[in-house]
Design a protein around this motif. Structure first.
Motif, PDB file in Angstrom:
ATOM      1  N   ASN A 233      -4.523   6.527  10.508  1.00  0.00           N
ATOM      2  CA  ASN A 233      -3.253   5.879  10.597  1.00  0.00           C
ATOM      3  C   ASN A 233      -2.967   4.335  10.477  1.00  0.00           C
ATOM      4  O   ASN A 233      -2.501   3.784   9.688  1.00  0.00           O
ATOM      5  CB  ASN A 233      -2.389   6.478  11.871  1.00  0.00           C
ATOM      6  CG  ASN A 233      -1.732   7.788  11.551  1.00  0.00           C
ATOM      7  OD1 ASN A 233      -1.792   8.416  10.616  1.00  0.00           O
ATOM      8  ND2 ASN A 233      -1.436   8.367  12.781  1.00  0.00           N
ATOM      9  N   ALA A 234      -3.675   3.644  11.407  1.00  0.00           N
ATOM     10  CA  ALA A 234      -3.807   2.323  11.516  1.00  0.00           C
ATOM     11  C   ALA A 234      -4.048   1.766   9.957  1.00  0.00           C
ATOM     12  O   ALA A 234      -3.829   0.777   9.609  1.00  0.00           O
ATOM     13  CB  ALA A 234      -4.776   1.760  12.751  1.00  0.00           C
ATOM     14  N   ALA A 235      -5.189   2.330   9.549  1.00  0.00           N
ATOM     15  CA  ALA A 235      -5.694   2.046   8.131  1.00  0.00           C
ATOM     16  C   ALA A 235      -4.683   2.098   7.062  1.00  0.00           C
ATOM     17  O   ALA A 235      -4.680   1.219   6.287  1.00  0.00           O
ATOM     18  CB  ALA A 235      -7.185   2.544   7.872  1.00  0.00           C
ATOM     19  N   ALA A 236      -4.032   3.311   7.009  1.00  0.00           N
ATOM     20  CA  ALA A 236      -3.050   3.542   6.155  1.00  0.00           C
ATOM     21  C   ALA A 236      -2.092   2.432   6.085  1.00  0.00           C
ATOM     22  O   ALA A 236      -1.588   1.952   4.977  1.00  0.00           O
ATOM     23  CB  ALA A 236      -2.616   5.022   6.419  1.00  0.00           C
ATOM     24  N   GLU A 237      -1.452   2.212   7.232  1.00  0.00           N
ATOM     25  CA  GLU A 237      -0.367   1.078   7.303  1.00  0.00           C
ATOM     26  C   GLU A 237      -0.874  -0.434   6.781  1.00  0.00           C
ATOM     27  O   GLU A 237      -0.073  -0.998   6.500  1.00  0.00           O
ATOM     28  CB  GLU A 237      -0.228   0.824   8.970  1.00  0.00           C
ATOM     29  CG  GLU A 237       0.617   2.110   9.394  1.00  0.00           C
ATOM     30  CD  GLU A 237       1.042   1.847  10.959  1.00  0.00           C
ATOM     31  OE1 GLU A 237       0.800   0.779  11.565  1.00  0.00           O
ATOM     32  OE2 GLU A 237       1.706   2.662  11.464  1.00  0.00           O
ATOM     33  N   LYS A 238      -2.194  -0.469   6.832  1.00  0.00           N
ATOM     34  CA  LYS A 238      -2.860  -1.758   6.388  1.00  0.00           C
ATOM     35  C   LYS A 238      -3.134  -1.624   4.866  1.00  0.00           C
ATOM     36  O   LYS A 238      -3.844  -2.674   4.336  1.00  0.00           O
ATOM     37  CB  LYS A 238      -3.907  -2.387   7.085  1.00  0.00           C
ATOM     38  CG  LYS A 238      -3.706  -2.544   8.803  1.00  0.00           C
ATOM     39  CD  LYS A 238      -2.521  -3.854   8.680  1.00  0.00           C
ATOM     40  CE  LYS A 238      -2.367  -3.853  10.165  1.00  0.00           C
ATOM     41  NZ  LYS A 238      -1.057  -4.807  10.362  1.00  0.00           N
ATOM     42  N   GLY A 239      -3.028  -0.569   4.243  1.00  0.00           N
ATOM     43  CA  GLY A 239      -3.052  -0.295   2.907  1.00  0.00           C
ATOM     44  C   GLY A 239      -4.812  -0.056   2.595  1.00  0.00           C
ATOM     45  O   GLY A 239      -5.200  -0.204   1.642  1.00  0.00           O
ATOM     46  N   ILE A 240      -5.345   0.326   3.897  1.00  0.00           N
ATOM     47  CA  ILE A 240      -6.807   0.539   3.778  1.00  0.00           C
ATOM     48  C   ILE A 240      -7.142   2.069   3.723  1.00  0.00           C
ATOM     49  O   ILE A 240      -6.221   3.056   4.171  1.00  0.00           O
ATOM     50  CB  ILE A 240      -7.792   0.041   4.977  1.00  0.00           C
ATOM     51  CG1 ILE A 240      -7.561  -1.210   5.112  1.00  0.00           C
ATOM     52  CG2 ILE A 240      -9.181   0.524   4.853  1.00  0.00           C
ATOM     53  CD1 ILE A 240      -7.571  -2.124   6.542  1.00  0.00           C
ATOM     54  N   SER A 241      -7.888   2.378   2.467  1.00  0.00           N
ATOM     55  CA  SER A 241      -8.051   3.823   2.290  1.00  0.00           C
ATOM     56  C   SER A 241      -9.116   4.377   2.906  1.00  0.00           C
ATOM     57  O   SER A 241     -10.110   4.058   2.859  1.00  0.00           O
ATOM     58  CB  SER A 241      -8.298   4.034   0.540  1.00  0.00           C
ATOM     59  OG  SER A 241      -8.860   5.201   0.430  1.00  0.00           O
ATOM     60  N   ILE A 242      -9.062   5.449   3.517  1.00  0.00           N
ATOM     61  CA  ILE A 242     -10.074   6.436   3.993  1.00  0.00           C
ATOM     62  C   ILE A 242      -9.940   7.646   3.088  1.00  0.00           C
ATOM     63  O   ILE A 242      -9.234   8.449   2.751  1.00  0.00           O
ATOM     64  CB  ILE A 242      -9.694   6.883   5.401  1.00  0.00           C
ATOM     65  CG1 ILE A 242      -9.052   5.797   6.564  1.00  0.00           C
ATOM     66  CG2 ILE A 242     -10.721   7.786   6.164  1.00  0.00           C
ATOM     67  CD1 ILE A 242     -10.000   4.875   6.955  1.00  0.00           C
ATOM     68  N   PRO A 243     -11.120   7.874   2.664  1.00  0.00           N
ATOM     69  CA  PRO A 243     -12.528   7.230   2.826  1.00  0.00           C
ATOM     70  C   PRO A 243     -12.801   6.437   1.790  1.00  0.00           C
ATOM     71  O   PRO A 243     -14.278   5.913   1.749  1.00  0.00           O
ATOM     72  CB  PRO A 243     -13.535   8.436   2.728  1.00  0.00           C
ATOM     73  CG  PRO A 243     -12.719   9.322   1.661  1.00  0.00           C
ATOM     74  CD  PRO A 243     -11.410   9.265   1.835  1.00  0.00           C
TER      75      PRO A 243
END
Lengths: 344, 344
Positions: free
Chosen positions: A262-272
């Motif tokens: 979630n935190a990553a998604a908010e920053k536009g960082i894609s998992i994986p």
DNA sequence: TTGAAAGCGCTAACAC
DNA sequence: GTGTTAGCGCTTTCAA
């Protein structure tokens, strides 16, 4: 207004058949003292009248409860829900009752529930401790009352206790080794408190793998915290603020991995895409539905079943008490459908 | 060998303080009979000695258990896990104990558990019935014993019972209306058995919407079955074999939707690309993680809380019994990140 | 304000 | 084989 039938008791059956309460009691429990014919008669009448033994009276009198108390931190959480189901299943097969309580990761609730369960005179207690459990005196108390104690997955740091866990250290080691062999160098571990085995051991496994392959550990990328989504979320934010991002994260639990996501998604960082994540947990997900994380898989079925088995053995052997430890293997599941997802 | 402290009882406290058991008993329960000073003394000693009341003796003597029995079909299943957690929470706040049992969707287990719980003399029973429950006599029996009965989400077809459910019919109607307005014409419903409300009502809602918009119902696309993944899987296969595929499916539960997903995946059919799916359940998923299905959302928190509340009210008013029905609203959640997923 | 007696419904131990 | 006696640990009258 409800009509309330007075429950039928042993005495009622006894009167009707002109025998004593004891005969009825024994017959109903299939005691060999009683002749076949009377046993049959008694059972038939009991069935006819809808007799239901009063468990409280029975337990009080026999000084056993045939009940195992179960204390877990959470229910609405795949891992624990599966464990609980396994425990119930195993208990059902062995004719034990389970009384489940939920601590909601709060030590004071845990303590309160343990006291309640002791008051109910359970024969044993299976416990998965909260993330904040530090006062271990309650567990001493349990044991001093002769109540069996088996820890499940989450174990406090104290001697002479029985437990069923997975090989957390090896699991973590393998997850890191996998990452290193894949070529990652920027590796993080969002981990759990070290006063609890799953926090401590998973960190150890991480450290050993990093050390073996001579990858330097960056202290900003190693955190120690709780096991919830929020903890993962916050931990990732801390890392993000520092500027440099890892390529790979080992998360201590599945909720933590979700929080990171979630935190990553908010920053536009894609998992994986940008960061690959592995977490501990049970890969009970659907084989066809793509997973966002790799899993260090813990067999919840096995954990639950073994804990019940160990508990019943201990209850049945009150004389010789030796703390036992069962350590189950983990398996690393790689979400190899990660690429597929992109094509969906 | 475990040292086993004999549990302390009322009598022990009584002797030490040179008062009677009764005084102790009353003092411990804060009975106004006893003077403040003795009450304090008693409580202090009890604390010091680690006195724990024997619940079985207390319950036997007082003829109450302060316990609510909970019978659910499944645990390892988001929907039920969440409901269970809500029930535990609400009970905890009201100082009630919960004894949870799991029927595993099997009527004989359900029956057995209900009998056990009656034997434990629970004050009330909250039940979510299995998909195969047809013999309703056990519920009559519960009521005839004066034990309160509240059905939760899954309700049998019988008069004069209390329940907490969602508005299944409206939920289904809305889900179908949404599809029709989106332009779908080929609409299927993989539904549940009609002897249970959630099967019957959801089907009704489906039918009403189809009828309102004059969309013909294709009988091959309407099924009636169980609530598990396997049921969804099989149902989809049946439809697939017939040749013509729907564009939209309303699934009766989330596991059924998962089963459909799997069956489709095996045939190379993409969800939601080729077929869009809506299912009933709780959308507890992560807001950032894309969902494969739309949800007719049922608030598990509310369902659990209301059931406990209703139960406690009924327990506290043994005189006037009126069956109550609470029907909660649902909300349609569209997985509007469906398209995003492709870009992941 | 306190306590003695009775009993909740059952089982264990030991007689018969 | 069956029954008698006693008691599990507590609460509930009701009397003092």
């Amino acid at each position: 207004m409800v009509k309330k039938t007075q429950p039928i008791k042993l005495e009622d059956l006894a009167k009707q058949l002109n025998v004593s309460k004891v005969t009825i009691s024994k017959a109903l429990r299939g005691h060999p003292d009683i002749s076949y014919s009377t046993t049959e008669k008694v059972k038939a009448l009991a069935e006819e009248l809808g007799y239901m033994p009063n468990i409280m009276a029975r337990n009080l009198s026999s000084r056993r409860s045939n009940t195992i108390g179960l204390v877990v931190p959470k229910i609405a959480h795949v891992f624990f829900a599966s464990i609980i189901e396994a425990v119930y299943d195993a208990a059902f097969e062995n004719n034990y009752e389970i009384v489940l309580t939920v601590s909601q990761e709060q030590a004071y609730r845990e303590r309160k529930h343990i006291l309640s369960l002791l008051s109910m005179r359970v024969d044993g207690l299976i416990i998965s401790i909260t993330e904040e459990t530090t006062d271990l005196s309650i567990f001493e108390k349990v044991m001093s009352h002769g109540v069996r104690l088996v820890f499940l997955d989450r174990v406090p740091n104290m001697p002479n206790i029985s437990s069923v866990t997975v090989n957390d250290r090896v699991g973590a080691f393998t997850a890191i080794e996998y990452a290193i062999k894949k070529g990652y160098k920027k590796i993080a571990h969002i981990g759990g408190y070290h006063n609890i085995n799953i926090g401590r051991e998973r960190f150890q496994g991480f450290r050993e793998a990093m050390s073996k392959y001579k990858i330097p550990i960056k202290s900003e990328w190693v955190t120690e915290g709780g096991f919830s989504e929020e903890d993962g979320y916050n931990a990732f934010h801390e890392i993000y603020k520092k500027g440099d991002l890892p390529e790979y994260i080992l998360a201590v639990t599945y909720p933590v991995a979700l929080g990171i996501y979630n935190a990553a998604a908010e920053k536009g960082i894609s998992i994986p895409g940008d960061i690959e994540i592995t977490c501990f947990g049970s890969n009970t997900f659907n084989k066809n539905i793509p997973s966002f994380f790799n899993f260090v898989n813990q067999s919840t079925k096995e954990l639950g079943t073994q804990a019940v088995k160990m508990m019943i053995e201990q209850i049945n052997n009150p004389k010789d008490f030796n703390p036992q430890k069962i350590v189950l293997d983990t398996e690393l599941f790689i979400a190899d459908n990660l690429s597929q997802r992109i094509a969906l």
